[in-house]
Design a protein around this motif. Structure first.
Motif, PDB file in Angstrom:
ATOM      1  N   THR A 268     104.936  42.089  51.897  1.00 53.35           N
ATOM      2  CA  THR A 268     104.417  40.722  51.943  1.00 53.35           C
ATOM      3  C   THR A 268     103.667  40.375  50.663  1.00 53.35           C
ATOM      4  O   THR A 268     103.834  39.287  50.100  1.00 53.35           O
ATOM      5  N   MET A 269     102.843  41.311  50.178  1.00 55.82           N
ATOM      6  CA  MET A 269     102.094  41.082  48.938  1.00 55.82           C
ATOM      7  C   MET A 269     103.043  40.931  47.751  1.00 55.82           C
ATOM      8  O   MET A 269     102.876  40.048  46.912  1.00 55.82           O
TER       9      MET A 269
ATOM     10  N   SER B 139      95.619  42.503  38.549  1.00 50.17           N
ATOM     11  CA  SER B 139      96.958  41.985  38.824  1.00 50.17           C
ATOM     12  C   SER B 139      97.288  40.928  37.804  1.00 50.17           C
ATOM     13  O   SER B 139      96.429  40.348  37.168  1.00 50.17           O
TER      14      SER B 139
ATOM     15  N   ASN C 191      92.520  37.169  37.698  1.00 48.55           N
ATOM     16  CA  ASN C 191      93.219  37.797  38.807  1.00 48.55           C
ATOM     17  C   ASN C 191      92.605  39.127  39.224  1.00 48.55           C
ATOM     18  O   ASN C 191      93.145  39.807  40.092  1.00 48.55           O
TER      19      ASN C 191
ATOM     20  N   ARG D  22     108.088  44.528  43.607  1.00 56.52           N
ATOM     21  CA  ARG D  22     109.020  44.429  44.726  1.00 56.52           C
ATOM     22  C   ARG D  22     109.748  45.751  44.984  1.00 56.52           C
ATOM     23  O   ARG D  22     109.948  46.158  46.134  1.00 56.52           O
TER      24      ARG D  22
ATOM     25  N   GLN E 155     113.371  40.651  38.951  1.00 60.46           N
ATOM     26  CA  GLN E 155     112.124  41.210  38.424  1.00 60.46           C
ATOM     27  C   GLN E 155     112.400  42.449  37.571  1.00 60.46           C
ATOM     28  O   GLN E 155     111.811  42.631  36.502  1.00 60.46           O
TER      29      GLN E 155
ATOM     30  N   GLU F  89      99.925  37.605  37.305  1.00 61.36           N
ATOM     31  CA  GLU F  89     100.953  36.708  37.816  1.00 61.36           C
ATOM     32  C   GLU F  89     102.128  36.698  36.869  1.00 61.36           C
ATOM     33  O   GLU F  89     101.969  36.526  35.673  1.00 61.36           O
TER      34      GLU F  89
ATOM     35  N   SER G 296     106.024  39.944  47.678  1.00 56.17           N
ATOM     36  CA  SER G 296     106.958  38.824  47.773  1.00 56.17           C
ATOM     37  C   SER G 296     106.516  37.587  47.009  1.00 56.17           C
ATOM     38  O   SER G 296     107.293  36.636  46.852  1.00 56.17           O
ATOM     39  N   ASP G 297     105.264  37.558  46.534  1.00 49.63           N
ATOM     40  CA  ASP G 297     104.818  36.406  45.748  1.00 49.63           C
ATOM     41  C   ASP G 297     105.140  36.563  44.254  1.00 49.63           C
ATOM     42  O   ASP G 297     104.724  35.759  43.434  1.00 49.63           O
ATOM     43  N   ASP G 298     105.900  37.653  43.914  1.00 50.50           N
ATOM     44  CA  ASP G 298     106.328  37.921  42.539  1.00 50.50           C
ATOM     45  C   ASP G 298     105.174  38.281  41.609  1.00 50.50           C
ATOM     46  O   ASP G 298     105.321  38.212  40.382  1.00 50.50           O
ATOM     47  N   THR G 299     104.047  38.653  42.166  1.00 48.10           N
ATOM     48  CA  THR G 299     102.935  39.153  41.363  1.00 48.10           C
ATOM     49  C   THR G 299     103.034  40.664  41.240  1.00 48.10           C
ATOM     50  O   THR G 299     103.207  41.353  42.237  1.00 48.10           O
TER      51      THR G 299
END
Length: 514
Positions: A51-52, A510, A502, A78, A484, A512, A54-57
């Motif tokens: 889930t974390m 992290s 971040n 990912r 990615q 982005e 999946s935001d592409d971070t």
């Protein structure tokens, strides 16, 4: 708190393993409870990491707040999230199967099982090549003991071969790391990728040699020809639950190839760009072809499943060498289904062995099974899924790989992959007809599967239809993962040029992605 999730795939099995080993004289019930609870929590952590990611971070966790490229970092993207979740699901059901009694055949089973999980997850999460070596050693040391769990001549012989080969591989790994550190001055993968791109010609030769040494080590871990001959004997001799977990071990080597040779020696590496692709391509095709022959020659189900693991390894390696994001996405869809289904087939082979008396899992005529309907259904689904027959996920994964193959490479991959699938179907048909139709006269006997073993086996083999039903959302995730991976600059920037805004916690950073 969420940022600390990045180290939970390592911390959870470490503490669970230490607790079990500390209480080694405790009851089997206590050990099973701790082990299964830790693995269930690990699955939940895997879902949270997916889930974390999946935001592409792309996030990293700097231990002791020592920032890269100098400190130890755990990286979440990912791909690492996908591999941790896959490992957790496989381990949960393999551990559940062992809790039906197989864990009591030797000592310290659950403690070693947890330490192997720690090593596997650490290999997927680390952002540093030296720590990749460390986690390789952790998982290998645990696997040495698990392979010989319960004793016996076959396990001891295969275990000695397995240990000797992996010790040689570890030596090559250390030599490669020493050369790379001497030429690049760093072992942080993001920093290495940045320096390889600007490497001067005087150091390029040594760096290439070290990179090819790494490829040799990863080829041994993934069981690529000619370094695959240890696998069928070792996997066939291992206890069923251990063999099921070992289904992820070859994927650790494939993950390392994907990570290192897309990030450090990828298309941005200047003179060393894509240097491993030809070796991976021809090695994957050769592995696929020889494994197909091995399927036809197998004389028992455990050996047959071991060669089916090698068929999947050859398929994945060939796909990994193809250019473009489409082939990467196909590979990432195919990998979970083949890992889970082959793990389930190792468990099924053990159930068939128990109900056939002296014949065991050998493909010979014997007395009838006590649960032919249940075991026959699981056998059909598992073999059809791994051979690539529709409507199961294996067919979807292979079709995606075939579709992603460039026109010039199709004559090789299409022909070998389709013939390998035919060989798998023939071998599975021969085994299935012998087990379920060619029974001799006699009374069916032997232990029933039981709830724990039945649920574990059905859950893993059930991945074949389940992943087909969920093909839409899964391929969306694998497409984004491939995109990615195909842009290593995002990974490099996230690790080496973090955005202070971040940094939610002092030990975690992290970035982005653009």
């Amino acid at each position: 708190m969420m940022d600390h999730l990045l180290v939970m795939p390592i911390i959870l099995p470490l503490f669970a393993g230490l607790a079990i080993l500390w209480k080694r004289d405790a009851s089997a019930r206590f050990k099973r409870l701790v082990s299964l609870s830790a693995m269930a929590l690990l699955v939940a952590v895997g879902v949270a990491l997916i889930t974390m990611a999946s935001d592409d971070t792309i996030r990293y966790y700097a231990l002791g707040d020592w920032q890269p490229p100098f400190g130890i970092v755990m990286v979440l993207d990912r791909l690492s999230a996908l591999m941790v979740l896959l490992t957790s699901v496989l381990a949960l059901f393999a551990g559940l199967y062992a809790c039906a009694g197989q864990d009591e055949e030797g000592s310290n089973f659950h403690g070693l099982f947890q330490l192997q999980l720690m090593g596997i997850n650490g290999a997927f999460m680390t952002g540093d090549l030296f720590n990749l070596f460390v986690f390789f050693e952790v998982l290998l040391i645990a696997s040495y003991a698990l392979l010989m769990h319960g004793g016996g001549k076959a396990r001891t012989q295969s275990g000695l071969h397995y240990v000797a080969l992996n010790l040689a591989g570890s030596s090559l790994f250390l030599i490669a790391l020493g050369v790379l550190y001497g030429t690049l001055g760093t072992l942080n993968m993001a920093d290495m990728a940045q320096k390889v791109a600007t490497l001067d010609t005087s150091s390029a030769g040594l760096t290439m040699a070290a990179g090819l040494l790494l490829l040799t080590v990863f080829a041994l871990k993934s069981a690529m020809l000619p370094l695959y001959f240890w696998l069928p004997r070792a996997y066939a001799a291992a206890p069923a639950a251990v063999a099921a977990l070992f289904a992820i071990m070859t994927k650790v080597g494939i993950y390392a190839i994907l990570r290192v040779f897309s990030l450090i020696f990828g298309n941005q590496a200047g003179a060393l760009a894509d240097m491993a692709s030809p070796w991976i391509w021809w090695g994957g095709l050769a592995t696929l072809a020889l494994a197909a022959v091995g399927c036809l020659s197998a004389r028992d189900m455990r050996t047959l499943v071991s060669y089916l693991v090698l068929v999947s390894v050859g398929t994945l390696l060939a796909a990994a060498s193809l250019p473009g994001q489409q082939s990467l996405s196909a590979l990432l869809y195919y990998m979970p289904q083949t890992t889970l289904v082959t793990g389930g087939l190792f468990l099924l082979a053990d159930l068939i062995d128990d109900q056939r008396g002296k014949a065991g899992a050998r493909i010979v005529k014997s007395r009838p099974l006590r649960q032919p309907a249940l075991l026959g259904t699981l056998f059909f689904i598992g073999m059809a899924g791994i051979a690539g027959l529709p409507p199961f996920s294996g067919a979807i994964g292979k079709a995606m790989i075939l579709q992603a193959t460039p026109e010039g490479a199709r004559v090789w991959l299409w022909s070998i992959l389709l013939v390998a699938g035919l060989c798998a179907i023939v071998a599975a048909s021969r085994a299935g007809s012998t087990f379920f139709w060619r029974s001799s006269e006699g009374e069916a006997s032997g232990p029933l599967a039981g709830p724990a073993r039945g649920i574990a086996t059905a859950a893993l083999i059930g991945a074949a239809p389940l992943l087909a039903l969920l093909a839409g959302p899964i391929t969306q995730f694998t497409d984004a993962t491939a995109e990615q991976l195909d842009h290593p600059a995002r990974y490099i920037d996230a690790i080496l040029n973090p955005d202070p805004e971040n940094q939610a916690m002092p030990m975690s950073n992290s970035e982005e992605t653009p």
